[in-house]
Design an enzyme around this catalytic site. Structure first.
Site: not given
Ligand code: PLP
Length: 404
Positions: A121, A198, A201, A224, A362
């Site tokens: 992302h 990260d 997701q 999320k 993104c």
């Molecule tokens: C949604 C997402 C983000 C960004 O999250 P925010 O809540 O917008 O800061 C980063 N990485 C992944 C894999 C995502 O799905």
């Protein structure tokens, strides 16, 4: 087994109509919906004990502080973090990653190497590019194959004693790939590099155990996983968090301030400058309770069933190609139909009350890899049904006949 029809009653938004049709919400990878149990917690906070935390001697402030700190403990337990001060409240994943990228400015030296996966992302690319620019470090990319799986042999080749940091998502938001992060972390540690995963997701589908993974940093966003927007958590091993400098200066993060010198507060407050999203943090705790009551194993089993069902049905549509066919996936399907722009499919689906995401999600480098402007992405949650998948498939079929 999940009682999905009963679960759906927990989500008031699922009863609304869009363009005269019952809402079919399939944009869960962008943000999840909020159950009444979490909405109640938010209403309760503002109705009964809204106050600033950690400061007041008065009853409301004490109550708000207690609830906020209880939420921190719930988050600690959920991700099996060793210490509660390893839970840093943030505004979300993006904030958490920037906090770490900024902190490493004083550690990374010219010529050091930082590795990033090909399927990140933008929020896990741009902060590192900015760090590389500030420090003269070199950013290198772990490539992937057509299925959307990282090439682990290439990763081995890229790792060296110059590698200082590795960044990778646990699950790709654009492809659904579940990355082999345990192996990525282990190999990075063998050359002395730190790893940030990260988890934005992954967190709605997989309960990560940060101690078992031995990960250095892990980031999530509450929105999320059935919580509100504007709040998230950064996990960091406390030896790292103690070593890194504060990100923002302000109230709450100090021990003592004079005009000559300021000393910083202990963890976690060192990284929590200013008034946080108090209600959001408490609601995040409630969202974790909600999901844990359903059970993450049950959620994963059901979502995999939906993924399997939707994949089979969509593939029957002429000219449809799915991007992201890794062996291990979460319930995300990115696809295109030959000769049709994804935006046009999304627009027709919206007319039918079906919410999907279209575009680059993104993750422009992934789209460049496949040589496409974007995809249509349908992402399923535990409150979606096979009937909704059928509506999606009918809608896509209709779009195809209209547009081809
Ligand atoms: C949604 C997402 C983000 C960004 O999250 P925010 O809540 O917008 O800061 C980063 N990485 C992944 C894999 C995502 O799905």
């Amino acid at each position: 087994m999940l009682d999905v029809l009963k679960i759906r009653n927990d989500f008031p938004i699922l009863n609304r109509e869009v363009n005269g049709k019952p809402l079919v919400y399939l944009d869960n990878a962008a943000t999840s919906q909020t159950p009444q149990q979490v909405i109640d917690v938010i209403v309760d906070y503002y109705s009964r004990y809204n106050a600033n935390i950690h400061r007041g001697v008065h009853a409301l402030s004490q109550e708000a502080t207690d609830m906020y700190e209880q939420a921190r403990l719930k988050i600690q337990a959920h991700f099996n973090m060793e210490k509660s001060h390893e839970v840093i409240f943030t505004s979300g994943t993006t904030h958490g990653i920037n906090l770490i990228a900024n902190g490493f400015s004083s550690i990374i030296k010219e010529g050091d190497e930082i590795l990033v996966s090909a399927m990140e992302h933008h929020s896990n690319i741009v902060p590192w590019q900015m760090l590389a620019e500030r420090t003269g470090a070199v950013l290198k990319v772990i490539p992937m194959n057509d299925e959307g799986e990282l090439l682990m042999d290439e990763y081995d080749q890229l790792l060296s004693n110059n590698t200082k940091l590795v960044f990778c998502n646990h699950v790709s938001n654009a492809l659904g790939t579940v990355n082999p992060i345990a192996e990525i972390i282990k190999k990075a540690h063998e050359v002395g590099a730190a790893v940030l995963v990260d988890g934005a997701q992954a967190s709605p589908h997989i309960k990560a155990d940060v101690q078992q993974l031995d990960v250095d940093f892990y980031t999530v966003s509450a929105h999320k996983m059935c919580g509100p927007t504007g709040v998230g958590v950064l996990y960091g091993k406390d030896e790292w968090l103690n070593k890194l400098p504060p990100y923002q200066g302000g109230g709450e993060m100090i021990a003592e301030v004079t005009f000559e010198k300021t000393t910083y507060a202990d963890l976690p407050h060192k990284f929590e400058a200013g008034t946080p999203n108090i209600c959001g943090g408490i609601a995040f705790g409630a969202a974790l309770d909600y999901m844990n009551n359903l059970g993450f194993d049950e959620i994963a089993t059901y979502e995999n069933e939906l993924l399997e069902y939707a994949t089979q049905k969509l593939l029957q549509i002429e000219g449809l190609r799915i991007y992201g066919t890794a062996k291990e996936k979460t319930s995300v399907i990115s696809f295109n139909i030959e000769g049709i722009h994804p935006y046009d499919i999304g627009t027709i689906l919206d007319k039918l009350g079906i919410a999907v995401r279209t575009g680059h999600h993104c993750a422009q480098p992934i789209m460049d890899f496949y040589g496409i402007p974007g995809t249509v992405r349908a992402s399923f949650s535990f409150y979606n049904t096979k009937e909704e998948v059928d509506k999606l498939v009918e809608g896509v079929e209709r779009a195809r006949t209209m547009l081809v």
